[in-house]
Design a protein around this motif. Structure first.
Motif, PDB file in Angstrom:
ATOM      1  N   GLN A   1       0.831  -1.210   0.000  1.00  0.00           N
ATOM      2  CA  GLN A   1       0.000   0.000   0.000  1.00  0.00           C
ATOM      3  C   GLN A   1       0.864   1.257   0.000  1.00  0.00           C
ATOM      4  O   GLN A   1       0.463   2.288  -0.537  1.00  0.00           O
ATOM      5  CB  GLN A   1      -0.977  -0.027   1.184  1.00  0.00           C
ATOM      6  CG  GLN A   1      -0.355   0.005   2.558  1.00  0.00           C
ATOM      7  CD  GLN A   1      -0.098   1.400   3.083  1.00  0.00           C
ATOM      8  OE1 GLN A   1      -0.640   2.369   2.565  1.00  0.00           O
ATOM      9  NE2 GLN A   1       0.761   1.495   4.074  1.00  0.00           N
ATOM     10  N   GLU A   2       2.057   1.185   0.598  1.00  0.00           N
ATOM     11  CA  GLU A   2       2.956   2.348   0.537  1.00  0.00           C
ATOM     12  C   GLU A   2       3.478   2.570  -0.880  1.00  0.00           C
ATOM     13  O   GLU A   2       3.573   3.702  -1.347  1.00  0.00           O
ATOM     14  CB  GLU A   2       4.123   2.150   1.498  1.00  0.00           C
ATOM     15  CG  GLU A   2       3.778   2.375   2.957  1.00  0.00           C
ATOM     16  CD  GLU A   2       4.999   2.317   3.854  1.00  0.00           C
ATOM     17  OE1 GLU A   2       6.095   1.980   3.340  1.00  0.00           O
ATOM     18  OE2 GLU A   2       4.862   2.604   5.052  1.00  0.00           O
ATOM     19  N   SER A   3       3.829   1.480  -1.562  1.00  0.00           N
ATOM     20  CA  SER A   3       4.346   1.620  -2.926  1.00  0.00           C
ATOM     21  C   SER A   3       3.285   2.149  -3.876  1.00  0.00           C
ATOM     22  O   SER A   3       3.614   2.770  -4.895  1.00  0.00           O
ATOM     23  CB  SER A   3       4.869   0.270  -3.420  1.00  0.00           C
ATOM     24  OG  SER A   3       3.808  -0.662  -3.524  1.00  0.00           O
ATOM     25  N   LEU A   4       2.015   1.936  -3.541  1.00  0.00           N
ATOM     26  CA  LEU A   4       0.938   2.438  -4.400  1.00  0.00           C
ATOM     27  C   LEU A   4       0.983   3.959  -4.479  1.00  0.00           C
ATOM     28  O   LEU A   4       0.989   4.543  -5.567  1.00  0.00           O
ATOM     29  CB  LEU A   4      -0.408   1.961  -3.864  1.00  0.00           C
ATOM     30  CG  LEU A   4      -1.652   2.479  -4.594  1.00  0.00           C
ATOM     31  CD1 LEU A   4      -1.680   1.967  -6.025  1.00  0.00           C
ATOM     32  CD2 LEU A   4      -2.914   2.039  -3.861  1.00  0.00           C
ATOM     33  N   MET A   5       1.037   4.642  -3.325  1.00  0.00           N
ATOM     34  CA  MET A   5       1.061   6.097  -3.324  1.00  0.00           C
ATOM     35  C   MET A   5       2.398   6.638  -3.817  1.00  0.00           C
ATOM     36  O   MET A   5       2.450   7.723  -4.399  1.00  0.00           O
ATOM     37  CB  MET A   5       0.764   6.622  -1.926  1.00  0.00           C
ATOM     38  CG  MET A   5      -0.663   6.371  -1.457  1.00  0.00           C
ATOM     39  SD  MET A   5      -1.934   6.929  -2.624  1.00  0.00           S
ATOM     40  CE  MET A   5      -1.630   8.689  -2.644  1.00  0.00           C
ATOM     41  N   GLU A   6       3.490   5.903  -3.578  1.00  0.00           N
ATOM     42  CA  GLU A   6       4.787   6.361  -4.070  1.00  0.00           C
ATOM     43  C   GLU A   6       4.855   6.335  -5.590  1.00  0.00           C
ATOM     44  O   GLU A   6       5.603   7.116  -6.195  1.00  0.00           O
ATOM     45  CB  GLU A   6       5.894   5.498  -3.477  1.00  0.00           C
ATOM     46  CG  GLU A   6       6.100   5.702  -1.977  1.00  0.00           C
ATOM     47  CD  GLU A   6       7.128   4.758  -1.404  1.00  0.00           C
ATOM     48  OE1 GLU A   6       7.616   3.892  -2.175  1.00  0.00           O
ATOM     49  OE2 GLU A   6       7.428   4.856  -0.203  1.00  0.00           O
ATOM     50  N   ALA A   7       4.103   5.421  -6.217  1.00  0.00           N
ATOM     51  CA  ALA A   7       4.110   5.340  -7.681  1.00  0.00           C
ATOM     52  C   ALA A   7       3.175   6.345  -8.319  1.00  0.00           C
ATOM     53  O   ALA A   7       3.351   6.696  -9.492  1.00  0.00           O
ATOM     54  CB  ALA A   7       3.730   3.921  -8.126  1.00  0.00           C
ATOM     55  N   VAL A   8       2.193   6.834  -7.569  1.00  0.00           N
ATOM     56  CA  VAL A   8       1.206   7.743  -8.160  1.00  0.00           C
ATOM     57  C   VAL A   8       1.833   9.083  -8.489  1.00  0.00           C
ATOM     58  O   VAL A   8       1.591   9.642  -9.569  1.00  0.00           O
ATOM     59  CB  VAL A   8       0.004   7.912  -7.204  1.00  0.00           C
ATOM     60  CG1 VAL A   8      -0.877   9.074  -7.644  1.00  0.00           C
ATOM     61  CG2 VAL A   8      -0.805   6.632  -7.158  1.00  0.00           C
TER      62      VAL A   8
END
Length: 335
Positions: free
Chosen positions: A25-32
């Motif tokens: 879930q952290e990587s999701l926002m970091e990729a956005v």
């Protein structure tokens, strides 16, 4: 009592997500953010006059959108957007107490502040650090002043602060794996919350809250808009993640091989109107220390181009997005 305590322990263990879930879930926002930044850059390059301000004010616009998004999900789902997307929720924890359902107003404010402010400040510091490196590479030394010395000291200390933060995060994750702590991230610890999986009761409560929001036309329309927005955000996140992979260093080879086209011919009229041969389009005098802007190909005086790009972050002639790293020194045999 022992059986009841064992049941509570096993239930808490089932509700606590694994390290892979919380990191996903952290990587999701970091990729956005980088993917959205690339999409804005494409818009700005396609129409600088209309969308150029989006590129120049991207950090502030992203901060505003992030504020609205995270505030909505924290208020209605007790979780950030990415946490809710992966079926997680935030639960406040007291000292020596078990997790309590829901978020208090203070915990929600702390969570919102840490969710939006820390990434924004980090992005600003990284951009400032990159700009300072560019200035050092170009041998630019602004006049010394107390404010300038404080600025350079803060920029010089940022890599050490970032390394210390990453070390703290790694130790926190290691303790989380071995069950020594309830939080995997220092930001959650600072906010006084932990992450838990959504259970059947949480889903029933969300459905009940949605159905009890009123039966008027306006309330139904508002719920429909919220649901459509949530679905659109979910699809948009996957699309932005695809863009991030497509234009990343790993996916660049595939993108270039599939979309490789012959280089277009140069335009017929490279000379801007009213500019003589060998003159700078900005100062209209013979070029000194000729420097090209790689995003557009036009050549200027170095000082003119540096000052303009640093202030406006775009090409003086085409209006396309540009940064200091796009300045290319031209070395002539006779110079």
């Amino acid at each position: 009592m022992a059986e009841a305590g064992a049941h509570l322990t096993s239930s808490a263990a089932l509700e606590q997500p694994s390290l892979f879930e919380v990191l996903a879930q952290e990587s999701l926002m970091e990729a956005v953010r980088p993917a959205l930044r690339h999409a804005v850059k494409v818009l700005a390059e396609s129409n600088p006059a209309r969308f150029g301000f989006l590129w120049r004010r991207f950090d502030e616009l992203h901060l505003l959108l992030d504020l609205l998004l995270q505030n909505h999900f924290l208020s209605h789902c007790a979780a950030s957007f990415s946490e809710n997307f992966y079926g997680l929720k935030r639960s406040a924890c007291g000292r020596g107490l078990a997790a309590r359902p829901g978020l208090s107003a203070a915990a929600r404010r702390r969570s919102l502040l840490l969710l939006i402010l820390v990434p924004y400040l980090r992005a600003k510091m990284e951009a400032t650090l990159a700009r300072q490196r560019d200035e050092e590479d170009f041998s630019i030394r602004p006049a010394p002043s107390p404010g300038r010395r404080l600025y350079r000291a803060a920029v010089a200390a940022f890599p050490y602060v970032s390394s210390a933060w990453q070390t703290w995060t790694f130790c926190q994750q290691l303790l989380y794996v071995f069950g020594r702590t309830d939080t995997h991230n220092p930001l959650l610890w600072l906010a006084g919350v932990r992450l838990l999986r959504l259970n059947a009761a949480d889903l029933r409560d969300m459905q009940a809250a949605a159905s009890s929001g009123g039966s008027s036309f306006l309330s139904r329309a508002a719920r429909g808009v919220a649901s459509s927005l949530s679905s659109s955000l979910s699809l948009g996140v996957f699309f932005l993640q695809f863009l991030d992979w497509w234009f990343s260093s790993d996916g660049r080879g595939a993108a270039e091989s599939l979309t490789a086209l012959p280089a277009p011919p140069p335009p017929l009229h490279l000379r801007p109107p009213g500019v003589a041969d060998g003159s700078c389009p900005l100062c209209l005098r013979p070029r000194v220390n000729a420097t090209a802007l790689s995003t557009s190909g036009y050549v200027f005086c170095y000082r003119c181009l540096y000052a303009y790009v640093k202030t406006n972050r775009r090409c003086p002639l085409t209006g396309g997005p540009a940064h200091l790293q796009h300045l290319v020194k031209i070395y002539c045999p006779e110079s």
